[in-house]
Motif scaffolding. Sequence first.
Motif, PDB file in Angstrom:
ATOM      1  N   LEU A  84     -23.280   6.126   6.550  1.00 11.88           N
ATOM      2  CA  LEU A  84     -22.003   6.197   6.852  1.00 11.88           C
ATOM      3  C   LEU A  84     -21.576   5.382   7.958  1.00 11.88           C
ATOM      4  CD1 LEU A  84     -21.080  10.147   6.524  1.00 11.88           C
ATOM      5  CD2 LEU A  84     -20.388   8.346   4.681  1.00 11.88           C
ATOM      6  N   ASP A  85     -20.377   4.577   7.979  1.00  9.94           N
ATOM      7  CA  ASP A  85     -20.139   3.762   8.964  1.00  9.94           C
ATOM      8  C   ASP A  85     -19.791   4.673  10.343  1.00  9.94           C
ATOM      9  OD1 ASP A  85     -17.507   4.514   8.004  1.00  9.94           O
ATOM     10  OD2 ASP A  85     -16.692   2.767   9.085  1.00  9.94           O
ATOM     11  N   ARG A  86     -19.852   4.165  11.527  1.00 12.44           N
ATOM     12  CA  ARG A  86     -19.390   4.823  12.559  1.00 12.44           C
ATOM     13  C   ARG A  86     -17.818   5.658  12.649  1.00 12.44           C
ATOM     14  NH1 ARG A  86     -23.582   4.914  16.392  1.00 12.44           N
ATOM     15  NH2 ARG A  86     -24.777   3.060  16.288  1.00 12.44           N
ATOM     16  N   SER A  90     -16.536   4.796   5.292  1.00 14.01           N
ATOM     17  CA  SER A  90     -17.199   4.235   4.017  1.00 14.01           C
ATOM     18  C   SER A  90     -18.641   4.550   3.939  1.00 14.01           C
ATOM     19  CB  SER A  90     -17.250   2.550   4.235  1.00 14.01           C
ATOM     20  OG  SER A  90     -18.071   2.139   5.255  1.00 14.01           O
ATOM     21  N   PHE A  91     -19.167   4.706   2.952  1.00 18.04           N
ATOM     22  CA  PHE A  91     -20.620   5.033   2.458  1.00 18.04           C
ATOM     23  C   PHE A  91     -21.169   3.822   1.867  1.00 18.04           C
ATOM     24  CE2 PHE A  91     -23.214   6.658  -0.934  1.00 18.04           C
ATOM     25  CZ  PHE A  91     -24.173   7.597  -0.290  1.00 18.04           C
ATOM     26  N   SER A  92     -22.273   3.662   2.357  1.00 17.36           N
ATOM     27  CA  SER A  92     -23.017   2.406   2.068  1.00 17.36           C
ATOM     28  C   SER A  92     -24.414   2.744   1.671  1.00 17.36           C
ATOM     29  CB  SER A  92     -23.418   1.490   3.264  1.00 17.36           C
ATOM     30  OG  SER A  92     -22.377   1.119   3.920  1.00 17.36           O
ATOM     31  N   ILE A  93     -24.663   2.173   0.629  1.00 15.23           N
ATOM     32  CA  ILE A  93     -25.957   2.178  -0.398  1.00 15.23           C
ATOM     33  C   ILE A  93     -26.779   0.860  -0.129  1.00 15.23           C
ATOM     34  CG2 ILE A  93     -27.288   2.603  -2.600  1.00 15.23           C
ATOM     35  CD1 ILE A  93     -24.625   4.036  -3.312  1.00 15.23           C
ATOM     36  N   GLU A  94     -27.927   1.016   0.513  1.00 14.75           N
ATOM     37  CA  GLU A  94     -28.887  -0.234   0.490  1.00 14.75           C
ATOM     38  C   GLU A  94     -30.071  -0.262  -0.465  1.00 14.75           C
ATOM     39  OE1 GLU A  94     -31.305  -2.991   3.899  1.00 14.75           O
ATOM     40  OE2 GLU A  94     -29.856  -1.351   4.217  1.00 14.75           O
ATOM     41  N   LEU A  95     -29.880  -1.268  -1.334  1.00 16.16           N
ATOM     42  CA  LEU A  95     -31.177  -0.933  -2.343  1.00 16.16           C
ATOM     43  C   LEU A  95     -31.746  -2.667  -2.270  1.00 16.16           C
ATOM     44  CD1 LEU A  95     -32.844   0.527  -4.560  1.00 16.16           C
ATOM     45  CD2 LEU A  95     -31.094  -0.287  -6.025  1.00 16.16           C
ATOM     46  N   ASN A  96     -33.181  -2.792  -1.954  1.00 19.51           N
ATOM     47  CA  ASN A  96     -33.717  -4.056  -2.345  1.00 19.51           C
ATOM     48  C   ASN A  96     -32.762  -4.983  -1.429  1.00 19.51           C
ATOM     49  OD1 ASN A  96     -35.582  -2.904  -3.753  1.00 19.51           O
ATOM     50  ND2 ASN A  96     -34.515  -3.531  -5.765  1.00 19.51           N
ATOM     51  N   GLY A  97     -32.470  -4.955  -0.362  1.00 22.98           N
ATOM     52  CA  GLY A  97     -31.650  -5.645   0.544  1.00 22.98           C
ATOM     53  C   GLY A  97     -30.250  -6.082   0.333  1.00 22.98           C
ATOM     54  N   ALA A  98     -29.940  -5.578  -0.839  1.00 23.08           N
ATOM     55  CA  ALA A  98     -28.480  -5.808  -0.905  1.00 23.08           C
ATOM     56  C   ALA A  98     -27.684  -4.387  -0.897  1.00 23.08           C
ATOM     57  CB  ALA A  98     -28.219  -5.897  -2.703  1.00 23.08           C
ATOM     58  N   ILE A 102     -18.759   1.726  -0.356  1.00 21.94           N
ATOM     59  CA  ILE A 102     -17.767   2.500  -0.973  1.00 21.94           C
ATOM     60  C   ILE A 102     -16.855   3.156   0.015  1.00 21.94           C
ATOM     61  CG2 ILE A 102     -17.259   3.993  -2.586  1.00 21.94           C
ATOM     62  CD1 ILE A 102     -20.235   3.584  -3.629  1.00 21.94           C
ATOM     63  N   ALA A 103     -15.646   2.707  -0.024  1.00 24.83           N
ATOM     64  CA  ALA A 103     -14.556   3.521   1.057  1.00 24.83           C
ATOM     65  C   ALA A 103     -14.654   5.091   0.585  1.00 24.83           C
ATOM     66  CB  ALA A 103     -13.071   2.996   0.851  1.00 24.83           C
ATOM     67  N   LEU A 104     -14.816   5.843   1.607  1.00 24.30           N
ATOM     68  CA  LEU A 104     -14.642   7.471   1.358  1.00 24.30           C
ATOM     69  C   LEU A 104     -13.575   7.947   0.840  1.00 24.30           C
ATOM     70  CD1 LEU A 104     -16.427   8.861   4.350  1.00 24.30           C
ATOM     71  CD2 LEU A 104     -17.266   8.554   2.052  1.00 24.30           C
ATOM     72  N   HIS A 125     -30.828  19.587 -12.331  1.00 27.69           N
ATOM     73  CA  HIS A 125     -30.171  20.497 -11.212  1.00 27.69           C
ATOM     74  C   HIS A 125     -30.292  20.090  -9.690  1.00 27.69           C
ATOM     75  CE1 HIS A 125     -34.307  21.754 -10.893  1.00 27.69           C
ATOM     76  NE2 HIS A 125     -34.035  22.256  -9.906  1.00 27.69           N
ATOM     77  N   LEU A 126     -31.061  18.930  -9.439  1.00 30.06           N
ATOM     78  CA  LEU A 126     -31.179  18.542  -8.312  1.00 30.06           C
ATOM     79  C   LEU A 126     -30.129  17.437  -7.526  1.00 30.06           C
ATOM     80  CD1 LEU A 126     -35.075  18.718  -7.838  1.00 30.06           C
ATOM     81  CD2 LEU A 126     -33.215  20.480  -6.843  1.00 30.06           C
ATOM     82  N   CYS A 127     -29.532  16.771  -8.774  1.00 28.02           N
ATOM     83  CA  CYS A 127     -28.898  15.388  -8.666  1.00 28.02           C
ATOM     84  C   CYS A 127     -27.351  15.821  -7.756  1.00 28.02           C
ATOM     85  CB  CYS A 127     -28.520  14.987  -9.860  1.00 28.02           C
ATOM     86  SG  CYS A 127     -30.067  14.304 -10.664  1.00 28.02           S
ATOM     87  N   SER A 128     -26.976  14.748  -7.134  1.00 28.53           N
ATOM     88  CA  SER A 128     -25.286  14.931  -6.669  1.00 28.53           C
ATOM     89  C   SER A 128     -25.002  13.619  -7.159  1.00 28.53           C
ATOM     90  CB  SER A 128     -25.315  14.970  -5.248  1.00 28.53           C
ATOM     91  OG  SER A 128     -25.915  16.179  -4.776  1.00 28.53           O
ATOM     92  N   THR A 129     -23.844  13.482  -7.779  1.00 28.16           N
ATOM     93  CA  THR A 129     -23.240  12.283  -8.405  1.00 28.16           C
ATOM     94  C   THR A 129     -21.678  12.094  -7.887  1.00 28.16           C
ATOM     95  OG1 THR A 129     -24.288  12.718 -10.339  1.00 28.16           O
ATOM     96  CG2 THR A 129     -22.641  10.995 -10.448  1.00 28.16           C
ATOM     97  N   VAL A 130     -21.452  10.969  -7.095  1.00 29.78           N
ATOM     98  CA  VAL A 130     -19.988  10.864  -6.587  1.00 29.78           C
ATOM     99  C   VAL A 130     -19.402  10.048  -7.605  1.00 29.78           C
ATOM    100  CG1 VAL A 130     -19.033   9.535  -4.659  1.00 29.78           C
ATOM    101  CG2 VAL A 130     -21.313  10.742  -4.166  1.00 29.78           C
TER     102      VAL A 130
END
Length: 130
Positions: A84-86, A90-98, A102-104, A125-130
């Motif tokens: 999360l930004d300070r 916004s919520f950020s997902i970093e994967l392989n350098g990219a 996503i604005a909350l 049952h362990l998943c969370s999906t936004v």
Amino acid sequence: GLEGAGKDAEQDIDTCSVASSRVSRASGRSATSTSSVASEFIQDRMGGSQIKAAMKTFVRSMVRGQQMVVISPDGALRKCTCSLDRKLKSFSIELNGAVRRIALADMSEVFQGNEPADIDTPLDHLCSTV
């Protein structure tokens, strides 16, 4: 938008973000009633100061960034860093350098377990999906 690595990383983060940021438009049920029931349950189990302390710890850890695993539509697991930004905007997902931000305010629901049913990503049952 995406920043960072090449085309492969962009393709991975777009694919993986389906599991982490797709909103179900077909779901007609209200998430509010589930949320308020869960909130009442938590308040009964924990005092207000415990909830505040737990939220503060969670927010601090998310601002620093947490390693998580996302599931792509083909079922492959990929490690990423979510944060999360300070300003908690916004919520950020970093994967392989990219990075995908996503604005909350754009997130309408967080599903638990096998929901939503209208996506191709294999969930459990362990998943969370936004």
